[in-house]
Design a protein around this motif. Structure first.
Motif, PDB file in Angstrom:
ATOM      1  N   GLY A  29       0.832  -1.206   0.000  1.00 44.50           N
ATOM      2  CA  GLY A  29       0.000   0.000   0.000  1.00 44.50           C
ATOM      3  C   GLY A  29       0.857   1.243   0.000  1.00 44.50           C
ATOM      4  O   GLY A  29       2.093   1.169   0.109  1.00 44.50           O
ATOM      5  N   SER A  30       0.216   2.397  -0.109  1.00 42.46           N
ATOM      6  CA  SER A  30       0.981   3.640  -0.255  1.00 42.46           C
ATOM      7  C   SER A  30       1.754   3.994   1.018  1.00 42.46           C
ATOM      8  O   SER A  30       2.863   4.541   0.938  1.00 42.46           O
ATOM      9  CB  SER A  30       0.037   4.787  -0.643  1.00 42.46           C
ATOM     10  N   THR A  31       1.219   3.671   2.189  1.00 46.23           N
ATOM     11  CA  THR A  31       1.928   3.982   3.438  1.00 46.23           C
ATOM     12  C   THR A  31       3.113   3.028   3.614  1.00 46.23           C
ATOM     13  O   THR A  31       4.223   3.454   3.974  1.00 46.23           O
ATOM     14  CB  THR A  31       0.985   3.895   4.650  1.00 46.23           C
ATOM     15  N   ALA A  32       2.874   1.753   3.328  1.00 43.25           N
ATOM     16  CA  ALA A  32       3.965   0.772   3.411  1.00 43.25           C
ATOM     17  C   ALA A  32       5.072   1.132   2.419  1.00 43.25           C
ATOM     18  O   ALA A  32       6.261   0.921   2.700  1.00 43.25           O
ATOM     19  CB  ALA A  32       3.427  -0.637   3.148  1.00 43.25           C
ATOM     20  N   ALA A  85      -3.038   0.023   6.935  1.00 38.71           N
ATOM     21  CA  ALA A  85      -4.376  -0.527   7.196  1.00 38.71           C
ATOM     22  C   ALA A  85      -5.408   0.408   6.594  1.00 38.71           C
ATOM     23  O   ALA A  85      -5.135   1.584   6.368  1.00 38.71           O
ATOM     24  CB  ALA A  85      -4.611  -0.680   8.698  1.00 38.71           C
ATOM     25  N   ASP A  86      -6.590  -0.146   6.347  1.00 32.03           N
ATOM     26  CA  ASP A  86      -7.693   0.676   5.838  1.00 32.03           C
ATOM     27  C   ASP A  86      -8.516   1.242   6.984  1.00 32.03           C
ATOM     28  O   ASP A  86      -9.042   2.353   6.878  1.00 32.03           O
ATOM     29  CB  ASP A  86      -8.557  -0.165   4.903  1.00 32.03           C
ATOM     30  N   GLU A  87      -8.643   0.484   8.056  1.00 33.41           N
ATOM     31  CA  GLU A  87      -9.278   0.988   9.291  1.00 33.41           C
ATOM     32  C   GLU A  87      -8.593   0.342  10.488  1.00 33.41           C
ATOM     33  O   GLU A  87      -8.181  -0.825  10.425  1.00 33.41           O
ATOM     34  CB  GLU A  87     -10.773   0.642   9.330  1.00 33.41           C
TER      35      GLU A  87
HETATM   36  O1  5RP Z   1      -4.260  -3.653   3.270  1.00 29.05           O
HETATM   37  C1  5RP Z   1      -3.613  -3.055   2.452  1.00 29.05           C
HETATM   38  C2  5RP Z   1      -3.254  -3.619   1.144  1.00 29.05           C
HETATM   39  O2  5RP Z   1      -3.871  -4.871   0.941  1.00 29.05           O
HETATM   40  C3  5RP Z   1      -3.104  -1.698   2.765  1.00 29.05           C
HETATM   41  O3  5RP Z   1      -2.318  -1.752   3.899  1.00 29.05           O
HETATM   42  C4  5RP Z   1      -4.256  -0.780   3.006  1.00 29.05           C
HETATM   43  O4  5RP Z   1      -5.094  -0.824   1.860  1.00 29.05           O
HETATM   44  C5  5RP Z   1      -3.804   0.647   3.277  1.00 29.05           C
HETATM   45  O5  5RP Z   1      -3.240   1.182   2.135  1.00 29.05           O
HETATM   46  P1  5RP Z   1      -2.750   2.688   2.082  1.00 29.05           P
HETATM   47  O6  5RP Z   1      -1.564   2.797   2.951  1.00 29.05           O
HETATM   48  O7  5RP Z   1      -2.435   2.906   0.610  1.00 29.05           O
HETATM   49  O8  5RP Z   1      -3.899   3.562   2.544  1.00 29.05           O
END
Ligand code: 5RP
Length: 231
Positions: A29-32, A85-87
């Motif tokens: 994901g973008s944060t990772a 994470a998303d939430e």
């Molecule tokens: O679970 C994930 C990928 O499967 C991501 O960690 C989640 O979607 C958060 O992404 P972002 O950092 O881009 O908001």
């Protein structure tokens, strides 16, 4: 503060958990990805770590930036996973899978002694479910599996649309070759009951509820960094 700056701040704080010699799980994901960029700078400066990527996308970025990779076959026990994470809800229960990598992310997190989640404050919620829950399913029997998920949800008084994730006019396919259903339940008061019910459906490969896995959440907001912990 713009969203990217917040992600970089959370990722930078997560780096303080990384020690020389560690075996890392590296999220998606973008944060990772911000974490991978900062990690690569440390590696270039001499930090010795090895990582298991949670997606082909993360693997490609790590290779490009010179972060050494391994597999769970070679390195089945990890020290630390850093992921987005998303939430992020009560007791650091998570919804993940917005990027479609939830299966590998969950396997890698479960193989790690510790999971640290990085996000901006907007991901912190009182009750999980506003973000549609990603459910990874086998292609075979998609319609039957969808009906079984609807029934399991209804038995828990949950309702809402369940839609097949699409990309560029075609079904989104995960790194494992599966499909994703996004379930818009709105609120999920009993995450454990839903998790068990989904796991009992044969066509469900995995779902995006991460329960009891995260120990630390690093949340970046306009007022700075806040760390939530779960014993
Ligand atoms: O679970 C994930 C990928 O499967 C991501 O960690 C989640 O979607 C958060 O992404 P972002 O950092 O881009 O908001």
């Amino acid at each position: 503060m713009d969203p990217r700056t917040l992600k970089i701040k959370a990722a930078a704080e997560a780096l303080t958990y990384v020690k020389d010699g560690m075996r890392l799980g590296i999220g998606t994901g973008s944060t990772a990805e911000e974490f991978v960029r900062l990690l690569a700078e440390k590696v270039a400066a001499g930090l010795d770590v090895i990582g298991v990527p949670t997606s082909e996308r993360t693997a490609a970025l790590c290779q490009e930036l010179g972060v050494k990779l391994t597999t769970l076959e070679e390195t089945p026990v990890l020290d630390l996973t850093i992921d987005g994470a998303d939430e992020i809800g009560p007791e650091l229960a998570l919804i993940k899978g917005g990027g479609g990598a939830l299966l590998r992310e969950k396997i890698v997190a479960a193989a790690s002694a510790q999971m640290v989640v990085i996000a901006d404050e907007s991901k912190n919620v009182d009750t999980l479910g506003r973000f549609p829950l990603p459910i990874e399913v086998n292609r075979f029997g998609l319609a039957a599996t969808t009906i079984a998920i609807e029934k399991a949800a209804s038995d828990l008084d949950l309702s809402g649309s369940i839609t097949l994730r699409m990309t560029g006019g075609e079904a989104f396919v995960t790194d494992g070759g599966h499909l994703i259903l996004d379930a818009s339940f709105g609120r999920i008061p009993d995450t454990r009951a839903l998790s068990s019910a989904l796991h009992a459906i044969p066509g469900v490969v995995e779902h995006g509820l991460f329960l009891g896995l995260a120990r630390v959440a690093i949340l970046a907001g306009a007022d700075g960094i806040r760390t939530r912990t779960q014993p």
